[in-house]
Enzyme design. Structure first.
Site, PDB file in Angstrom:
ATOM      1  N   ARG A  25      16.363  -1.198 -21.696  1.00 31.86           N
ATOM      2  CA  ARG A  25      16.995   0.016 -21.172  1.00 31.86           C
ATOM      3  C   ARG A  25      17.920  -0.275 -19.999  1.00 31.86           C
ATOM      4  O   ARG A  25      17.909  -1.365 -19.430  1.00 31.86           O
ATOM      5  CB  ARG A  25      15.936   0.999 -20.704  1.00 31.86           C
ATOM      6  N   THR A 143      14.359  -8.628  -9.251  1.00 37.29           N
ATOM      7  CA  THR A 143      14.907  -8.723 -10.597  1.00 37.29           C
ATOM      8  C   THR A 143      16.421  -8.774 -10.562  1.00 37.29           C
ATOM      9  O   THR A 143      17.056  -8.071  -9.779  1.00 37.29           O
ATOM     10  CB  THR A 143      14.440  -7.505 -11.425  1.00 37.29           C
ATOM     11  N   LYS A 168      13.793 -12.919 -10.677  1.00 37.08           N
ATOM     12  CA  LYS A 168      13.276 -12.647 -12.018  1.00 37.08           C
ATOM     13  C   LYS A 168      14.454 -12.234 -12.883  1.00 37.08           C
ATOM     14  O   LYS A 168      15.108 -11.229 -12.611  1.00 37.08           O
ATOM     15  CB  LYS A 168      12.244 -11.526 -11.940  1.00 37.08           C
ATOM     16  N   LYS A 170      16.194 -11.015 -16.359  1.00 36.67           N
ATOM     17  CA  LYS A 170      15.960 -10.321 -17.610  1.00 36.67           C
ATOM     18  C   LYS A 170      16.730 -11.050 -18.692  1.00 36.67           C
ATOM     19  O   LYS A 170      17.969 -11.133 -18.632  1.00 36.67           O
ATOM     20  CB  LYS A 170      16.422  -8.869 -17.497  1.00 36.67           C
ATOM     21  N   ASP A 198      11.978 -12.807 -17.871  1.00 35.13           N
ATOM     22  CA  ASP A 198      11.284 -11.745 -18.601  1.00 35.13           C
ATOM     23  C   ASP A 198      12.130 -11.353 -19.797  1.00 35.13           C
ATOM     24  O   ASP A 198      13.232 -10.833 -19.638  1.00 35.13           O
ATOM     25  CB  ASP A 198      11.061 -10.540 -17.686  1.00 35.13           C
ATOM     26  N   LYS A 275      -0.403  -4.089 -14.179  1.00 36.83           N
ATOM     27  CA  LYS A 275       0.329  -2.943 -13.615  1.00 36.83           C
ATOM     28  C   LYS A 275      -0.542  -1.695 -13.703  1.00 36.83           C
ATOM     29  O   LYS A 275      -1.185  -1.459 -14.727  1.00 36.83           O
ATOM     30  CB  LYS A 275       1.621  -2.696 -14.400  1.00 36.83           C
ATOM     31  N   SER A 303       5.144  -3.653 -11.288  1.00 38.00           N
ATOM     32  CA  SER A 303       5.188  -2.190 -11.388  1.00 38.00           C
ATOM     33  C   SER A 303       6.288  -1.824 -12.357  1.00 38.00           C
ATOM     34  O   SER A 303       7.069  -2.669 -12.781  1.00 38.00           O
ATOM     35  CB  SER A 303       5.458  -1.559 -10.021  1.00 38.00           C
ATOM     36  N   ASP A 328       5.530  -9.022  -8.263  1.00 34.78           N
ATOM     37  CA  ASP A 328       6.713  -8.470  -8.922  1.00 34.78           C
ATOM     38  C   ASP A 328       6.811  -6.999  -8.521  1.00 34.78           C
ATOM     39  O   ASP A 328       6.650  -6.110  -9.336  1.00 34.78           O
ATOM     40  CB  ASP A 328       6.528  -8.653 -10.440  1.00 34.78           C
ATOM     41  N   ASP A 330       9.357  -5.398  -6.542  1.00 33.70           N
ATOM     42  CA  ASP A 330      10.642  -5.060  -5.926  1.00 33.70           C
ATOM     43  C   ASP A 330      11.139  -3.674  -6.320  1.00 33.70           C
ATOM     44  O   ASP A 330      12.180  -3.231  -5.812  1.00 33.70           O
ATOM     45  CB  ASP A 330      11.707  -6.096  -6.318  1.00 33.70           C
TER      46      ASP A 330
HETATM   47 MG   LIG Z   1       7.777  -7.468 -17.624  1.00 33.27          MG
END
Ligand SMILES: [Mg+2]
Length: 368
Positions: A25, A143, A168, A170, A198, A275, A303, A328, A330
């Site tokens: 997304r 991220t 991190k 994507k 990720d 999470k 989260s 994780d 942020d």
């Molecule tokens: Mg993930």
């Protein structure tokens, strides 16, 4: 005797300073439901149920309906004098509806917040069951949204300048260019910044093995690869893990304790991402971390895209039960401003977690 008087659910849309883009997304706002629980002593406990259509399937409307018609009525009028009452009422929340983990986590956090405030301590101390050894500063990654190699390199440098030491990335949007994008970021930031990936379920099993093998050959210093294949394909996670050397993390494949046991049984992951919006409860999250550590799995707490309220609850979980890896958390850093006053505070890559007064939130911010 202290009782629960009222539960409210307030949808909020918090603008982000940078669009957040993953394989699943793209968003320019954090859309979320802020939950408050008021007790008969006048205290207010806080929690948050983020809208995560593409991951948990939960929405603002669904979470609001769940809280207003089911969870709120289930807890209203109950005693909340001490930790025994907290345990009993938190269990009522978990049994009240199937799934709806974000809504349950919100109410659960608010209950913990009330009891911690009444005791003059932190949510982490209540959760850990001890007053000492609670961390009040955590380190988080940040991220990098999915994007083209050049833009990613620029963003990576900006984040390092912002103070972050773990990026991190994507990936999983295009297997043919994933390695190139990671290489571009590694070139930009040099060897001393950690990079974790990720894929958010974006690869087939075969793509995953091919891309991860290529990352290994390119020697790009990747910490781990999160959720390479679709959530339900836990066997696929194990299949990929058998064929690569980089550590594999389960995120969308690991909601609650039963998922965790399946992952352990199948040897499907080296790490798990816990999470609250997946497991629905601070104590369940704590127990999952303990269980993972017991069997030698490495852990992080993450989260959804949520505000300072939900990230504050997740930070309390890490403060109570330290994870093996950099957090994780942020998500709220992306917000232009917090919807509430008080709570956690970001300082570079550090998150300051309130030591007293529960989650430390003292009201809604006036952002209008
Ligand atoms: Mg993930």
């Amino acid at each position: 005797m202290t009782t629960i008087l009222r539960v409210t659910a307030t949808p909020c849309s918090v603008p982000l300073h940078t669009p957040f883009v993953t394989a699943l997304r793209r968003t320019e706002t954090t859309d979320t439901v802020v939950v408050t629980i008021t007790d008969s002593d006048g205290r207010t406990g806080w929690g948050e149920a983020p809208q995560v259509w593409q991951v948990t399937g939960e929405s603002l409307a669904g979470a609001t309906a769940c809280i207003e018609t089911m969870l709120g009525p289930a807890v209203t009028g109950r005693r909340i004098d001490d930790r025994d009452d907290l345990r009993a009422t938190a269990a009522v929340v978990q049994r009240a509806v199937a799934r709806n983990f974000g809504a349950k986590a919100a109410v659960d956090a608010a209950l913990h917040d009330l009891v911690a405030q009444a005791e003059g301590t932190s949510v982490a101390a209540v959760l850990a069951g001890r007053p000492d050894g609670i961390r009040d500063v955590l380190t988080t990654d940040v991220t990098l949204s999915a994007g083209a190699p050049d833009a990613l390199a620029d963003t990576a440098l900006a984040r390092v300048t912002d103070g972050f030491r773990t990026l991190k990335m994507k990936v999983g949007t295009d297997a043919s260019t994933d390695v190139q994008r990671v290489a571009s970021v590694r070139d930009a930031v040099g060897p001393d910044v950690a990079i974790r990936l990720d894929a958010n379920q974006g690869w087939t099993r075969e793509d995953a093995v091919q891309v991860i093998r290529a990352l290994e050959v390119a020697d790009l210093g990747v910490e781990f690869v999160e959720q390479p294949v679709v959530a339900d394909d836990v066997e696929g996670l194990a299949w990929v893990r058998e064929r690569v050397d980089l550590p594999i993390m389960a995120d969308e494949s690991c909601y609650g304790p039963f998922d965790l046991e399946r992952i352990i049984r199948l040897g499907a992951a080296d790490l798990v991402n816990v999470k609250l919006a997946k497991c629905g409860s601070l104590s369940v999250g704590r127990d999952m971390l303990r269980r993972a550590h017991e069997v030698g799995l490495r852990t992080i707490v993450g989260s959804m895209m949520e505000s300072h309220v939900g990230v504050g609850a997740a930070a309390a979980l890490v403060a109570a039960e330290p994870t093996t890896e950099v957090s994780d958390l942020d998500a709220a850093w992306w917000s232009v401003s917090s919807p509430v006053l008080g709570g956690i505070r970001y300082e570079g890559n550090q998150i300051e977690v309130p030591r007293t007064g529960g989650l430390g939130i003292c009201g809604y911010a006036d952002n209008s």
